[in-house]
Design an enzyme around this catalytic site. Structure first.
Site, PDB file in Angstrom:
ATOM      1  N   ALA A   1      29.509  41.528  62.814  1.00 38.00           N
ATOM      2  CA  ALA A   1      29.420  42.609  61.826  1.00 38.00           C
ATOM      3  C   ALA A   1      28.009  43.200  61.679  1.00 38.00           C
ATOM      4  CB  ALA A   1      29.958  42.104  60.492  1.00 38.00           C
TER       5      ALA A   1
ATOM      6  N   GLN B   1      34.481  33.775  71.607  1.00 40.39           N
ATOM      7  CA  GLN B   1      33.100  33.914  71.113  1.00 40.39           C
ATOM      8  C   GLN B   1      32.468  32.558  70.810  1.00 40.39           C
ATOM      9  OE1 GLN B   1      35.673  35.728  70.048  1.00 40.39           O
ATOM     10  NE2 GLN B   1      35.091  37.763  69.365  1.00 40.39           N
TER      11      GLN B   1
ATOM     12  N   ARG C   1      35.063  50.644  65.581  1.00 38.19           N
ATOM     13  CA  ARG C   1      35.792  49.405  65.259  1.00 38.19           C
ATOM     14  C   ARG C   1      36.134  49.451  63.764  1.00 38.19           C
ATOM     15  NH1 ARG C   1      33.843  43.728  67.498  1.00 38.19           N
ATOM     16  NH2 ARG C   1      36.015  43.216  67.034  1.00 38.19           N
TER      17      ARG C   1
ATOM     18  N   ASN D   1      37.630  37.464  58.483  1.00 43.62           N
ATOM     19  CA  ASN D   1      36.808  36.997  59.611  1.00 43.62           C
ATOM     20  C   ASN D   1      37.711  36.861  60.835  1.00 43.62           C
ATOM     21  OD1 ASN D   1      34.177  36.092  60.527  1.00 43.62           O
ATOM     22  ND2 ASN D   1      35.097  34.065  60.764  1.00 43.62           N
ATOM     23  N   LYS D   2      37.119  36.428  61.922  1.00 46.14           N
ATOM     24  CA  LYS D   2      37.817  36.323  63.196  1.00 46.14           C
ATOM     25  C   LYS D   2      39.150  35.594  63.057  1.00 46.14           C
ATOM     26  CE  LYS D   2      36.807  37.818  66.213  1.00 46.14           C
ATOM     27  NZ  LYS D   2      37.314  39.119  66.658  1.00 46.14           N
TER      28      LYS D   2
ATOM     29  N   ARG E   1      28.620  42.845  69.282  1.00 43.44           N
ATOM     30  CA  ARG E   1      29.713  42.547  68.356  1.00 43.44           C
ATOM     31  C   ARG E   1      29.125  41.686  67.249  1.00 43.44           C
ATOM     32  NH1 ARG E   1      28.657  37.861  68.729  1.00 43.44           N
ATOM     33  NH2 ARG E   1      30.506  37.460  67.506  1.00 43.44           N
TER      34      ARG E   1
ATOM     35  N   ASP F   1      33.451  39.505  58.263  1.00 42.40           N
ATOM     36  CA  ASP F   1      33.269  40.904  58.656  1.00 42.40           C
ATOM     37  C   ASP F   1      33.464  41.857  57.480  1.00 42.40           C
ATOM     38  OD1 ASP F   1      34.147  39.303  61.135  1.00 42.40           O
ATOM     39  OD2 ASP F   1      33.215  41.116  61.927  1.00 42.40           O
TER      40      ASP F   1
END
Ligand code: MRU
Length: 365
Positions: free
Chosen positions: A55, A200, A90, A251-252, A53, A241
């Site tokens: 990017a 993460q 994804r 992003n996350k 995982r 990402d």
């Protein structure tokens, strides 16, 4: 980066010449296990289940995935099929499309007999480029740390999710300047957001920083604002990402809230990214970036090590509770202090990005 004294990248060609190896990130931080991908379906599964995982690593895995597909069948049809199933694995990180486009552009003009070797070589070069790019991001970000360190002792930095070497091929994006600052002897301490629901930060960033000896502390996702109000964060650095042409960053999930808190407290909020993360075709991240929704069980269940050392998964909500698991959010460019790229640091704006990537000026999106 080193694990147990041995240098690892996150992805590398298998010695058998027919496979590619990865670190299974779903087993970290409790177990360090490597896995062999032998088919394009293995590559798709590794991306979807987040054995790989981040990017840049998603892109690198997809590149090798095309190679694995072409090894079985190097026809035009096979290339189209493999490209499509990898692209669908994804939705949010644009590096996936970027890497697939790069390998496809290299192999498509060739005769099928030449495609397998070309795809393998291109994937390898793409990985080497990613390492060099992240190293350059680290060097450019290091200057920010030096500026802060001359004014005060230890630099307090907050990061969200994992944008370290595990998310790339090596070095990382947001963590590369941190590693370089630490290696240069600057005092650095990292506040690591746990990053629910996949953790993460707690599982991967904490593991990476710990292996490298960088002082860090894991915090619950909601703590950052409090720390910023109390002057305990000098800067935030996160990855992305997908970055739009005008500098919005996706992003996350939870990154946006950290940017809001940073803005309110005048804490610089930087985003570190390689050029492969820029989607020049879009402007408005909120309206135009597809946000991945993942299965609810990632939110309603949690896995960790029990007191006997075994891994256990437990449910943490009442039976039958509905869950919505949005994996990313968009931070508008106005909340971003600067973008740290392999070519330097720029404003999060179209003009800022074009100043570093002038070859894009006047190009159709
Ligand atoms: O869902 P993930 O773990 O693939 O998300 C990763 C992130 O959001 C990273 O912070 C991002 O890829 C930055 S790139 C190094």
């Amino acid at each position: 980066m080193k694990v147990g004294g041995k240098h690892y990248r996150t992805i590398w060609p298998g010695e058998d010449g027919t496979s590619v190896e990865i670190i299974d990130q779903t087993r970290l931080p409790h177990e360090f296990v490597t896995l062999r991908l032998r088919t394009v379906d293995d590559a798709v599964r590794a991306i979807q289940t987040m054995q790989v995982r981040g990017a840049p690593l998603i892109g690198a895995t997809a590149a090798y995935g095309l190679w694995l597909a072409l090894r079985v069948d190097a026809s035009d049809d096979s290339l189209v099929r493999a490209y499509q199933i990898l692209l669908a694995s994804r939705p949010t990180a644009i590096n996936l499309r970027w890497a697939l486009d790069r390998v496809r552009a290299r192999v498509r003009p060739l005769l099928p007999s030449a495609r397998v070797q070309a795809a393998f070589e291109e994937s390898g070069v793409l990985c080497d480029d990613d390492v060099a790019t992240c190293e350059a991001i680290g060097r450019n970000g290091l200057k920010l740390f030096k500026q802060i360190a001359t004014k005060k002792g230890t630099v307090e930095v907050l990061t969200h999710c994992n944008a370290g070497w595990l998310a790339c091929v090596d070095w990382g994006t947001a963590l590369a300047p941190i590693y370089m600052a630490h290696d240069a002897g600057l005092g650095v301490h990292v506040w690591v957001d746990e990053t629910r629901p996949r953790n993460q930060g707690a599982s991967l960033t904490a593991w990476e920083l710990g292996r490298h000896g960088v002082p860090h502390t894991v915090i619950a996702d909601n703590v950052g604002g409090h720390l910023m109000q109390h002057g305990q964060v000098d800067l935030c650095i996160v990855g992305t990402d997908r970055t739009t042409a005008r500098g919005d960053v996706c992003n996350k999930i939870g990154t946006y809230l950290k940017a809001l808190a940073a803005h309110d407290n005048r804490v610089p909020f930087y985003v570190a990214l390689p050029h492969s993360t820029i989607d020049w075709t879009i402007q408005d991240g909120v309206a135009e970036i597809p946000i991945e929704e993942r299965p609810g069980h990632e939110l309603t269940r949690i896995t960790g090590r029990d007191d006997d050392g075994g891994l256990t998964t437990v449910q943490i909500v009442p039976d039958g509770t509905p869950a919505a698991n949005f994996a990313f959010d968009v931070t508008p460019a106005r909340l971003v202090t600067g973008l740290i790229t392999e070519r330097g640091v720029c404003q999060a704006s179209e003009e800022g990005l074009l100043s570093l990537y002038p070859e894009r000026r006047g190009k159709a999106a």
